[in-house]
Design an enzyme around this catalytic site. Structure first.
Site: not given
Lengths: 250, 187
Positions: A113, A152, A162, A165, A167
């Site tokens: 991110y 990640y 995780r 995905h 969000h």
């Protein structure tokens, strides 16, 4: 160093996964960050008032159509699998939610991110921020062009990862329908290991967060395509008045 | 037709570069003659601040009317849209600048609608922030009438600075836990 193993967390998930409803448990111990951040009392029933039965509205000055393409925000093409994700925002009666705001954010193809709190030593992509927004059209349809995010690591337990995905933040016709959630990809091997995904203890409900690969959305020599419809929960003015009518009939 | 709902998931830790926007928490400029600062802390079950929460406020205008105006994401400094968004800071503090909402009907209680998101919170939470200084309306409010005194107190804002500010803390858990609401949703 976090010494809780995946096996221990997986055992906790199995123990906590008694059949549940369509929404995640707020009190789900395997997701450690939830321990002190969930209410211990039941939610109180409120009959919605007018302000809760309507939503803020967003217009052309709020969102540039180019914000729906996460691959053109910088000087070059981001690295990764280019894809389109599209679907409709609907209420529980299947009515589309038109002209309403959808916001997305995600990791890049390497699972990183653009956020200073993300210390995962995977490469930052100078051509990818991973933020987009759009308004649904008259039919409730949204569409984003982006890059498929990578999985990640995180620090819930040792070797925690995780599933990949995106969000999503979605507004409905009523503020009671406000939804923030995560869209996942079919067949992710991390599903069974992830305490956030598994906090939804009903399998059919969990499946509703998984997009479908759709070759009709895939564009020749350009991008793959996924479809994911979003159904909003909660009262809005039409449904609430129908509910009152039923009470009057009783 | 009744479609099963899409479940919620936590907003996670990384919304900070995606959801905040310029002047997101300023429903009116601080220079507005009737601007009120609505602020407080978001606290966890240990009483510690929650530095990664996001709050959204949605309200009637000063006359108790629903606002359906564009421009929440692109503040022009004049249009009141009734909606705003505030992130907590490192001390778990948030603040919004807005107008006091009117009541929907004469004698009704005026309140803000609030939705709470946070890392560690698996689904969003709804609540209300009732304005102080309307004792008769508060006493007659249908929701407040269903709550005991302790829960009721968690939904009341407090005047500060002679009315220039309203104080409202959100306690996710534990002593003074905020009364959170459901509206016939399936959860």
């Amino acid at each position: 160093m976090n010494l809780i193993t995946q096996d221990e967390i997986s055992a906790e998930i199995a123990a906590a996964s008694t059949p549940g409803g369509p929404q995640p448990r707020l009190d789900f111990g395997p997701y450690r960050s939830s321990l002190l951040r969930h209410p211990t009392k039941d939610l109180r029933h409120a009959d919605p008032e007018t302000i809760e039965l309507v939503s803020p509205v967003f217009g052309p000055q709020d969102v540039d159509p180019l914000e729906a393409d996460l691959t053109i925000q910088h000087g070059g093409e981001p690295i990764g699998e280019r894809m389109v994700v599209t679907g409709r925002v609907l209420d529980g009666d299947g009515r589309p939610v038109p002209h309403q705001l959808v916001e997305v954010w995600q990791a890049n193809a390497a699972g990183r991110y653009i956020h200073q709190r993300d210390q995962h030593p995977a490469p930052i992509d100078p051509h990818f921020t991973g933020v987009g927004r759009c308004l649904t059209d008259a039919d409730g349809t949204y569409a984003f062009t982006t890059i498929k995010p990578g999985p990640y690591p995180w620090k819930n337990h040792r070797n925690a990862w995780r599933p990949a995905h995106i969000h999503f933040s979605v507004f409905g016709r009523a503020f009671t329908q406000r939804l923030v959630t995560q869209m996942y990809f079919p067949g992710d091997p991390l599903f069974a290991l992830d305490p956030i995904y598994q906090a939804i203890t009903d399998e059919a409900a969990r499946d509703r967060l998984v997009a479908t690969y759709d070759h009709e959305v895939t564009r020749p020599e350009w991008s793959t395509g996924y479809r994911w419809d979003i159904v909003l929960d909660g009262a809005d003015a039409v449904r609430f008045e129908a509910h009152l009518d039923e009470e009057d009939d009783a | 037709m009744s479609l099963p709902p899409t479940p919620g998931q936590t907003v996670g830790p990384f919304f900070g570069y995606a959801l905040p926007f310029e002047r997101d928490s300023e429903l009116v400029p601080a220079s507005h003659p009737r601007a009120v600062r609505l602020h407080g802390h978001v606290l966890d079950g240990a009483g510690d601040p929650v530095p990664d929460a996001l709050l959204e406020l949605w309200q009637l205008d000063e006359d108790g009317m629903v606002v359906q105006a564009h421009g929440s994401l692109h503040r022009d400094g004049y249009t009141f849209t009734g909606w705003g968004r505030a992130s907590t800071d490192r001390a778990g503090h948030y603040q919004l600048v807005t107008l006091r909402p009117g009541a929907e009907e004469p004698g009704g209680a005026a309140f803000f609608s609030l939705v709470v998101f946070a890392r560690g919170l698996l689904d969003r939470l709804h609540t209300r922030i009732y304005l102080p200084g309307q004792d008769d309306a508060l006493a007659a409010d249908p929701l407040l009438g269903t709550l005991d005194d302790r829960d009721r107190a968690t939904l009341l804002a407090h005047d500060e600075d002679g009315g220039a500010s309203l104080r409202f803390d959100v306690r996710l858990q534990g002593s003074g836990e905020t009364a959170f609401l459901r509206y016939g949703r399936s959860s």
